[in-house]
Motif scaffolding. Structure first.
Motif, PDB file in Angstrom:
ATOM      1  N   UNK A  85       0.885  -1.260   0.021  1.00  0.00           N
ATOM      2  CA  UNK A  85      -0.052   0.096  -0.082  1.00  0.00           C
ATOM      3  C   UNK A  85       0.906   1.366  -0.146  1.00  0.00           C
ATOM      4  N   UNK A  86       1.883   1.158   0.701  1.00  0.00           N
ATOM      5  CA  UNK A  86       2.844   2.351   0.596  1.00  0.00           C
ATOM      6  C   UNK A  86       3.636   2.516  -0.886  1.00  0.00           C
ATOM      7  N   UNK A  87       3.761   1.385  -1.502  1.00  0.00           N
ATOM      8  CA  UNK A  87       4.361   1.598  -2.858  1.00  0.00           C
ATOM      9  C   UNK A  87       3.287   1.909  -3.896  1.00  0.00           C
ATOM     10  N   UNK A  88       2.168   1.603  -3.635  1.00  0.00           N
ATOM     11  CA  UNK A  88       0.935   2.148  -4.520  1.00  0.00           C
ATOM     12  C   UNK A  88       0.437   3.457  -4.204  1.00  0.00           C
ATOM     13  N   UNK A  89       0.872   4.167  -3.190  1.00  0.00           N
ATOM     14  CA  UNK A  89       0.649   5.473  -2.529  1.00  0.00           C
ATOM     15  C   UNK A  89      -0.935   5.303  -1.976  1.00  0.00           C
ATOM     16  N   UNK A  90      -1.310   4.217  -1.609  1.00  0.00           N
ATOM     17  CA  UNK A  90      -2.606   4.116  -1.182  1.00  0.00           C
ATOM     18  C   UNK A  90      -2.533   4.606   0.432  1.00  0.00           C
ATOM     19  N   UNK A  91      -1.654   4.310   1.152  1.00  0.00           N
ATOM     20  CA  UNK A  91      -1.627   4.548   2.324  1.00  0.00           C
ATOM     21  C   UNK A  91      -0.270   5.512   2.657  1.00  0.00           C
ATOM     22  N   UNK A  92      -0.479   6.728   3.552  1.00  0.00           N
ATOM     23  CA  UNK A  92       0.734   7.659   3.640  1.00  0.00           C
ATOM     24  C   UNK A  92       1.382   6.897   4.555  1.00  0.00           C
ATOM     25  N   UNK A  93       2.916   7.332   4.086  1.00  0.00           N
ATOM     26  CA  UNK A  93       4.224   6.688   4.912  1.00  0.00           C
ATOM     27  C   UNK A  93       3.950   7.140   6.345  1.00  0.00           C
ATOM     28  N   UNK A  94       4.446   6.351   7.330  1.00  0.00           N
ATOM     29  CA  UNK A  94       4.494   6.729   8.752  1.00  0.00           C
ATOM     30  C   UNK A  94       5.852   6.584   9.196  1.00  0.00           C
ATOM     31  N   UNK A  95       6.196   7.691  10.091  1.00  0.00           N
ATOM     32  CA  UNK A  95       7.392   7.739  10.362  1.00  0.00           C
ATOM     33  C   UNK A  95       8.185   6.896  11.020  1.00  0.00           C
TER      34      UNK A  95
END
Length: 277
Positions: A44-54
């Motif tokens: 989901x990170x790679x598909x820009x579905x979910x915002x990256x978390x620190x």
């Protein structure tokens, strides 16, 4: 940062993550295991579905040996969002959801708040904040509500505990406006609104707000919130438990028609109170 440029930043983060992960010869599942999330989460990170978390970005840097690249990118995204760090990714997911279900035990959900109500909520939490700070936060909260107005708006179901109707946030006049706004949103069929009355007694997840979100191309998520903290859940078993709790709340709540009647009654009580001030 505008939504378009923010989404572009997510996509850049995801593209770089995929490229560097593949260069390192690591699968999504393997990377997820090493940074304590699921492989689907990495996807989901790679598909820009979910915002990256620190915290996840920091661990990714350690595993992929990217010299703080993903941490710096994530900090930039966090810095340029008007939301609290623990909620920023949830606000973005709301824009992508096809269905949103909220349970509000004490405060009207942000997607339904009026300016006066939102302002009173922020001032209660930040009594020494500047006017500019408060107005920025109010605007960001109202901007979130735009997801309920478009042609592709999500199905929105909200259960309000009666306590949220009876607590005079912002004073009687503000509550009249707030309750009328909720009723209008329901009558315009932009939300299905139910009220859990005091008479229902104990209920699942006592005192805890719940949010469920469903997406076209990603697993459902659940979100709960505490004091200055939030918990986004995507583990299927845990999400299923939250869904079961929400179903119990829905069953215990008043019908939509009876709920609107109670909201109207509460608004009339506030209207009488406002007229005597």
């Amino acid at each position: 940062m505008a939504n378009g440029s923010r989404q572009a930043a997510w996509e850049f983060f995801g593209t770089e993550l995929k490229r560097r992960r593949e260069d390192a010869g690591i699968t999504q599942t393997a990377l997820g295991t090493r940074v304590f999330v699921s492989g689907g989460y990495i996807g989901q990170f790679e598909q820009a579905i979910r915002k990256p978390q620190l915290d996840v970005a920091e661990r990714i840097d350690e595993v992929l040996r990217t010299d703080g690249f993903f941490e710096r990118m994530c900090r930039k995204l966090i810095k340029e969002t008007p939301y609290a760090e623990y909620f920023a990714h949830v606000a973005e997911l709301e824009r992508l959801a096809t269905e949103i279900s909220d349970f509000a035990p004490a405060v009207v959900p942000g997607l339904l708040q009026t300016p006066e109500y939102a302002r009173a909520v922020f001032l209660a939490s930040h009594p020494f904040a500047t006017d500019d700070y408060v107005e920025e936060r109010v605007k960001a909260r109202l901007d979130r509500a735009h997801v309920l107005k478009g042609a592709t708006r999500p199905v929105y179901w909200v259960i309000l505990h009666e306590a949220a109707l009876r607590t005079p946030v912002g004073g009687p006049a503000a509550m009249v406006q707030q309750l009328e706004h909720i009723a209008a949103t329901a009558r315009e069929r932009r939300a299905m609104v139910q009220v859990l009355p005091f008479s229902a007694g104990a209920y699942p997840s006592m005192g805890k707000m719940l949010k469920l979100m469903e997406f076209p191309d990603a697993p459902p998520t659940a979100y709960t919130e505490g004091v200055l903290s939030g918990n986004l859940l995507d583990d299927p078993a845990m999400v299923k438990q939250v869904q079961a709790a929400y179903d119990q709340l829905r069953a215990a709540a008043l019908s939509p028609e009876a709920s609107l009647a109670l909201i109207g009654s509460a608004a009339e009580d506030y209207r009488k109170c406002a007229s005597t001030i």
